[in-house]
Design a protein around this motif. Sequence first.
Motif, PDB file in Angstrom:
ATOM      1  N   TYR A 369       0.805  -1.224   0.000  1.00  0.00           N
ATOM      2  CA  TYR A 369       0.000   0.000   0.000  1.00  0.00           C
ATOM      3  C   TYR A 369       0.839   1.276   0.000  1.00  0.00           C
ATOM      4  CZ  TYR A 369      -3.361  -3.563   1.374  1.00  0.00           C
ATOM      5  OH  TYR A 369      -4.123  -4.700   1.413  1.00  0.00           O
ATOM      6  N   LEU A 473      -6.590   3.030   6.907  1.00  0.00           N
ATOM      7  CA  LEU A 473      -6.600   3.345   5.471  1.00  0.00           C
ATOM      8  C   LEU A 473      -7.967   3.801   4.978  1.00  0.00           C
ATOM      9  CD1 LEU A 473      -4.248   0.529   4.124  1.00  0.00           C
ATOM     10  CD2 LEU A 473      -3.785   2.977   4.287  1.00  0.00           C
ATOM     11  N   ALA A 633      -3.296  -5.137  -4.836  1.00  0.00           N
ATOM     12  CA  ALA A 633      -3.366  -4.444  -3.543  1.00  0.00           C
ATOM     13  C   ALA A 633      -4.166  -3.149  -3.677  1.00  0.00           C
ATOM     14  CB  ALA A 633      -1.962  -4.154  -3.025  1.00  0.00           C
ATOM     15  N   GLY A 634      -3.920  -2.430  -4.765  1.00  0.00           N
ATOM     16  CA  GLY A 634      -4.637  -1.175  -4.980  1.00  0.00           C
ATOM     17  C   GLY A 634      -6.136  -1.406  -5.112  1.00  0.00           C
ATOM     18  N   LEU A 637      -7.534  -2.151  -1.739  1.00  0.00           N
ATOM     19  CA  LEU A 637      -7.610  -0.898  -0.975  1.00  0.00           C
ATOM     20  C   LEU A 637      -8.843  -0.081  -1.372  1.00  0.00           C
ATOM     21  CD1 LEU A 637      -6.281   1.218   0.930  1.00  0.00           C
ATOM     22  CD2 LEU A 637      -5.053   2.074  -1.066  1.00  0.00           C
TER      23      LEU A 637
END
Length: 674
Positions: A369, A473, A633-634, A637
Amino acid sequence: MTYNNPLENTADLPDYGAIRPVHVVPAVTEELARCRRQLAELLAQPSPTFATLVEPVEAMHHRLARLFAPVSHLNAVANNEELRTAYNVCLPLLAEYHAEVGQNDALYRGYEAIEKLEGPRLDAQRQRVLAYALREFRLAGVHLPPAEKARYRALMQELATLQSRFEENVLDATQAFLRPVRDEAELDGLPAHVIARGRETAASRGEGGHTLPLDYPTYAAVMNHAHSGALRRDFYEAWYTRASDQGPSAGRFDNGTTMAQILAARHEAARLLGYPSYADLSLATKMAPDAPAVIAFLDELAGRYLPGARAEYAELEAYAGHALEPWDVAYYSERLRTERFNVSEERLRPWFPLPRVLHGMFEVARRLYGLTVSERPAVSTWHPDVRYFAVLGADGHEIGGFYGDFFARDNKRGGAWMAEVSTRLRVSGVSALPIANLVCNFTPPSPGEPAELRHSDVVTLFHEFGHTLHHLLTEIDYPSLAGINGVPWDAVELPSQLMEEWAWRPEVLPLLSAHVSSGEPLPAEELERLLRSRTFHAGLAAVRQLEFALFDFRLHAEYDPARGPRVAEVLDAVRARVSVLTPPPFNRFAHSFSHVFAGGYAAGYYSYKWAEVLAADAFAAFEEAGVFDAGTAGRFLTSILARGGECDQMEAFVRFRGRRPEVRALLRKDGLAA
Ligand SMILES: [Zn+2]
């Protein structure tokens, strides 16, 4: 600004070093009065809007939660008599306030009017804030006629008392049992710290020799390691008859009536709100759509795991050379595991010094991240071992931070958890960054040495770090839906269980491990053994969880006031379907099932398995693309982590994965062919 009472400063990090028990009740009383005054003022407005009603309420409740967070946290990690008393004075005050707000007609009508007038023009985030708040009002009974409203509140009070009594009975029954060891040979196989505890317990009672208590570490050590079958049998009987009509303290702390009253009160509360059963009420706030879907989910998993579990059990009996009693299973399972995989958690400790593990874990967060985690010295804390870490986002801006309290000590609650200090807030005029507590209970280091963790401790740390990232986050501006808030119970363990997976990866272990003396990473053959032992007896473990989940869910779903609780009947029916071994007739497991009768898992124990499926399937996406794949991962997120309770969890999962969740990845992880 200066404050006479450090709790009143909610703008900065809590000044833990300055907080005293004497500050607690005045700060909370004053804050509640302030909330009530402000609420009255807000409701006196002629035509409130999202900006003039909803936002100020969000900010007001953010401040209340932020003010009380250090109090409940200190009560958990630095408990003392004076603080506990102050804390217990505040709990009913807060409960009363929240019930009052939940059933506040004027406030409810205000939110409804805003939804009608402004709703279509609001962005998705604000629409969800309104929808969530309106649902919470309805679940607090706001729409009921006055008599039923009062009855609902009375039922909630009654349930609080009954659930607390259930827990007290379990605790008292646990403490009432002591097992003197007449023959020293009965201690054979037990770890040294358990034997020492037995000696201390006997000495504290003015006796010689050893007396074993029934606390969980002792119970687990006896079941896993004691060579004496008689000792294991006594512990099994004592453990599974706690707070019941059976066993060594039969009838003294019996939860039978309490369980019947709890089930009746839950059912009545659900009916008042218009739900057919408490199971349906429980699902009103969960990701799982309805009761048949939960039953079908658990049934499908049972069908998948049962053949493997039966084979594991048959193999274990063959290994033992005789039919197994219930108190033999854990013992022979532990022996077979040690023999087959030659792994020992204790032996691996020197490869996992805490500083190295933290370094590796933060490196994983950086690769996934783009985060930078760095320790900030000179932050006021509640113990010299506690450390504060600031977290910078990919663009270099501070997004929040967390306290790490890693070691077991006196006056600190057991287990591991993440708790909120402050939730992200960004409304007109006020803002706050998310701050968390990450708490574990690892074995403390010797003075001057780094703490050495077991690999299972590393997994626990990753789990809680997963919750922490979910909290930090978030990109949601409204505290009611930011981070883990508003996330359904059966989805909230997705980010945490997902994060655990990196602690098992061969790509990651070299980042996490460095021998305390040589600095060498964990040798490949140790790693290999560790990874292979992961699926050992996964079938037996799974069917046990499925038994608990089905029992809990059916007990609430099938409740019929005319027929009463039927605890034994439902349990027998579930066991006939999913159990590999039949417990003895004296087994009263349900009488101490606190998760369900005293805690928040009522008609929700299935959540563990539900979220495990999501986590395994989500991790499979990383396996397909590479465990550090930035794109994956993005997507995780932006689809899930950043959105907290603001999104529909199934839609969010589909956005991330490109399809609905499948159980295949979990089965594969547990060593079962898909
Ligand atoms: Zn968790």
